[in-house]
Design a protein around this motif. Structure first.
Motif, mmCIF file in Angstrom:
data_model
loop_
_atom_site.group_PDB
_atom_site.id
_atom_site.type_symbol
_atom_site.label_atom_id
_atom_site.label_comp_id
_atom_site.label_asym_id
_atom_site.label_seq_id
_atom_site.Cartn_x
_atom_site.Cartn_y
_atom_site.Cartn_z
ATOM 1 N N UNK A 179 15.111 133.864 3.282
ATOM 2 C CA UNK A 179 14.505 135.443 3.617
ATOM 3 C C UNK A 179 15.145 136.179 3.371
ATOM 4 N N UNK A 237 4.528 132.006 15.225
ATOM 5 C CA UNK A 237 3.525 131.404 14.250
ATOM 6 C C UNK A 237 2.912 131.978 12.972
ATOM 7 N N UNK A 280 3.682 135.978 10.803
ATOM 8 C CA UNK A 280 4.847 134.675 10.607
ATOM 9 C C UNK A 280 4.185 134.170 9.468
ATOM 10 N N UNK A 324 6.536 135.134 6.135
ATOM 11 C CA UNK A 324 7.899 134.450 6.322
ATOM 12 C C UNK A 324 7.730 132.602 5.351
ATOM 13 N N UNK A 337 7.163 133.197 2.026
ATOM 14 C CA UNK A 337 8.766 133.558 1.482
ATOM 15 C C UNK A 337 10.256 132.049 1.012
ATOM 16 N N UNK A 381 13.968 142.559 1.508
ATOM 17 C CA UNK A 381 14.780 142.135 2.471
ATOM 18 C C UNK A 381 13.603 142.189 3.686
ATOM 19 N N UNK A 382 12.700 141.505 4.586
ATOM 20 C CA UNK A 382 12.100 142.139 5.935
ATOM 21 C C UNK A 382 13.045 141.859 6.635
ATOM 22 N N UNK A 383 12.788 142.350 7.894
ATOM 23 C CA UNK A 383 13.169 142.642 8.885
ATOM 24 C C UNK A 383 14.112 141.571 9.577
#
Lengths: 339, 265
Positions: A68, A101, B98, B101, B104, B263-265
């Protein structure tokens, strides 16, 4: 025994293959170092638990290992693939259930499952069958036609995990899978995770519940302040901290005083009117303590047996007091060299 | 290799598109709300302000039907601006949950989520355009001898403009921390048509304001549409409109994919 096995001098089957491997993993956000060079090695088919207080860097570790976010430094392999070079190959091998979630609340549970089946490119028939089977297995068949936003916390977690399993991943990351669940849902989740392990899946689990790591994990690493403070099996970790004890509590201060004098070799807690006698909690030792108390004429109002648990380890390793942590580090020294 | 990559992209994008269309079907209220603005403005300007407004069109003395003809192209373009706000909001909703994520960390085509949003939004725009067009025809809008080719060109221009504005809206959705912020950020997409030549000709505006009306994407697109449907002079507006469409698409696509890759935090 048979001569055919001696064809190659090195037998690769004897070296246990690693599902997850990290060397010198580092990550900083701005000038805040979140992971300060951690090493991890998770053999395939085992449960590994990363344990630590809030903000220790558990979630960041999962985010990096599940592709990620990218690491600042470190040699990282998941499912035999290099994270930096072949992220898509890693993604094809893993399943991730994050802390928050990851279900689409606007559509039904069944539609969520079919979405996953489509994204895993399962043929329509097989997708429907897999979705139905998993919904059944996670006790969601009755709610399958309802929007996921109407699900309870426990149901959402189950749907979340069911979605993760659609592609049949061999390595599963679970980031605090039971945080916020009631005790029954938590035990259900544990049973589900044990079922996965029985199927040979590798589970990488983060938790702040020591009981959970104790219940599920083959190996536990305690993460504190971006570093691995200790690593080992639950039993090995428990040996780090001082042993268990029997605790005697009194309501009458006079009885407490006379017992303290009579027993002498005990730890006193004057405020709680309690005495602690070192003990490993075995039946034999307990009987001898009781005999000793009888012969000394001591009668406590309450007797409890306290065995060292991961709580003790956790507080010893992650606590702010330097005295305890240096002691823990010492105890940890041989373990480091074993690894 | 490239064909399999392409088929992966098509397959995953259409899965994401199906998901978005499912959202629209389950929760039509959002789409209808966005549709309400252009239809309300159409009725308001025709029936309430119409008599006064039409007095200023075409050297005065124009009747109501002439004013309907004047503002319908503007409102069609405004419909695009208002509908793509929905794309900004739903992209932002996806990014704050969520689920993103999960996407990804799956071995799916990287751009499929955004492509699904864009295609879904463009389809939604086309459906909205048909609805607004029907209302316009119902209250008396008639095209003056537009050939089938001109109709096709008008439709193509609207679709292309929708594509450009959608990519910009998707970029806004990705840049916003919350769906509310995305909605605010995308508000200019519905305000810009108000200060274009949608309701009154740009040359009737105060001199200092005219550049603002002229040098923005909505005016050339509206003028080109008028030319195609009503036979007015198109001139260079056609090329300027095309340039805006292509420019917005390229810019929006670059912006969106760059912010999605981060990039996500």
């Amino acid at each position: 025994m048979t001569p055919t096995t001696s064809t190659s001098p090195t037998t690769p089957t004897t070296t246990h293959s690693l599902a997850i491997e990290a060397k010198g993993l580092r990550k900083a956000y701005g000038d805040k170092t979140v992971l300060d060079g951690i090493d991890l090695a998770v053999p395939a088919g085992t449960v590994f638990s990363l344990l630590g207080p809030n903000g220790a860097g558990k979630t960041t570790a999962v985010k990096i290992l599940s592709t990620l976010v990218s690491a600042d430094a470190g040699e990282l392999r998941v499912g035999g693939h290099d994270l930096a070079l072949a992220p898509q190959a890693v993604r094809a091998a893993i399943g991730v259930t994050g802390q928050f979630s990851a279900v689409d609340g606007l559509i039904t549970g069944e539609e969520n499952m079919l979405l996953m089946a489509d994204l895993h490119h399962l043929p329509r028939q097989e997708g429907r069958r897999t979705a139905a089977e998993l919904l059944e297995r996670f006790d969601l068949t009755d709610a399958a036609k309802k929007p996921a936003s109407t699900y309870s916390g426990g149901m959402k977690r189950r749907l979340d995990l069911a979605m993760t399993l659609v592609g049949g991943p061999r390595i599963i990351f679970l980031d605090e899978p039971t945080t916020g669940l009631d005790p029954r849902s938590r035990h259900n989740m544990w049973a589900i995770i044990r079922g996965l392990v029985a199927d040979g899946v590798t589970v990488f689990l983060t938790t702040q519940y020591l009981e959970e790591a104790d219940e599920l994990a083959d190996r536990i690493a305690v993460l504190n302040d971006g570093r691995i403070a200790a690593e080992g099996s639950a039993e090995e970790l428990k040996r780090i901290v001082p042993g268990g004890h029997v605790r005697l509590r009194f309501t009458d201060p006079v009885a407490y005083q006379s017992a303290a004098v009579a027993l002498r070799e005990v730890t006193r807690d004057d405020e709680a009117l309690a005495l602690q006698i070192p003990s490993d909690g075995s039946q034999r030792e307990l009987r001898s303590i009781l005999d000793w108390l009888d012969s000394a004429g001591v009668e406590a109002d309450e007797l409890t047996v306290h065995t060292p648990d991961l709580d003790d380890v956790f507080f010893a390793l992650t606590g702010p007091t330097t005295a305890v942590s240096s002691q823990a580090n010492q105890a940890n020294q041989p373990k480091e060299s074993v690894r | 290799m490239s064909t399999s990559a392409l088929s992966l992209a098509v397959r995953d994008s259409s899965t994401m598109l199906r998901r978005n269309l499912l959202h629209v079907r389950r929760y039509p209220s959002m789409t209808l709300n966005l549709l309400l603005t252009p239809i309300m403005l159409l009725l308001l300007f025709v029936y309430i302000f119409g008599d006064v407004m039409s007095a200023g069109i075409g050297g005065g003395g124009a009747d109501r039907s002439a004013y309907i003809a004047y503002i319908v192209p503007g409102l069609l373009v405004m419909t695009i601006g208002s509908t793509v706000i929905g794309a900004a909001v739903s992209v932002s909703m996806d990014m704050t949950e969520g689920l993103i994520a999960r996407f990804r960390t799956m071995a799916i085509h990287r751009g499929s989520l955004l492509i699904g949003h864009v295609v879904g939004s463009v389809l939604q725009v086309l459906a909205s355009l048909v609805l607004v067009g029907l209302v316009a025809v119902a209250i008396g809008f008639r095209s003056t001898d537009a050939t089938p080719l001109e109709w096709l060109a008008a439709f193509g221009l609207l679709a292309l403009f929708a594509l450009g504005l959608t990519w910009i809206a998707v970029g806004m959705g990705l840049a916003s921390p919350t769906p509310e912020a995305a909605s605010n950020m995308a508000t200019p997409l519905i305000l810009l048509p108000l200060i274009s030549s949608a309701f009154i000709p740009a040359d009737t505006m105060p001199g200092w304001f005219q550049p603002i009306a002229e040098y923005q994407p909505f005016t050339p697109v509206i003028e080109t549409l008028r030319g195609l449907l009503l036979g007015t002079e198109i001139g260079v507006n056609g090329w300027i409109a095309l340039a805006w469409c292509v420019g917005l698409t390229v810019l929006g696509h670059r912006w969106s994919t760059a912010s999605f890759k981060r990039d996500p935090k």
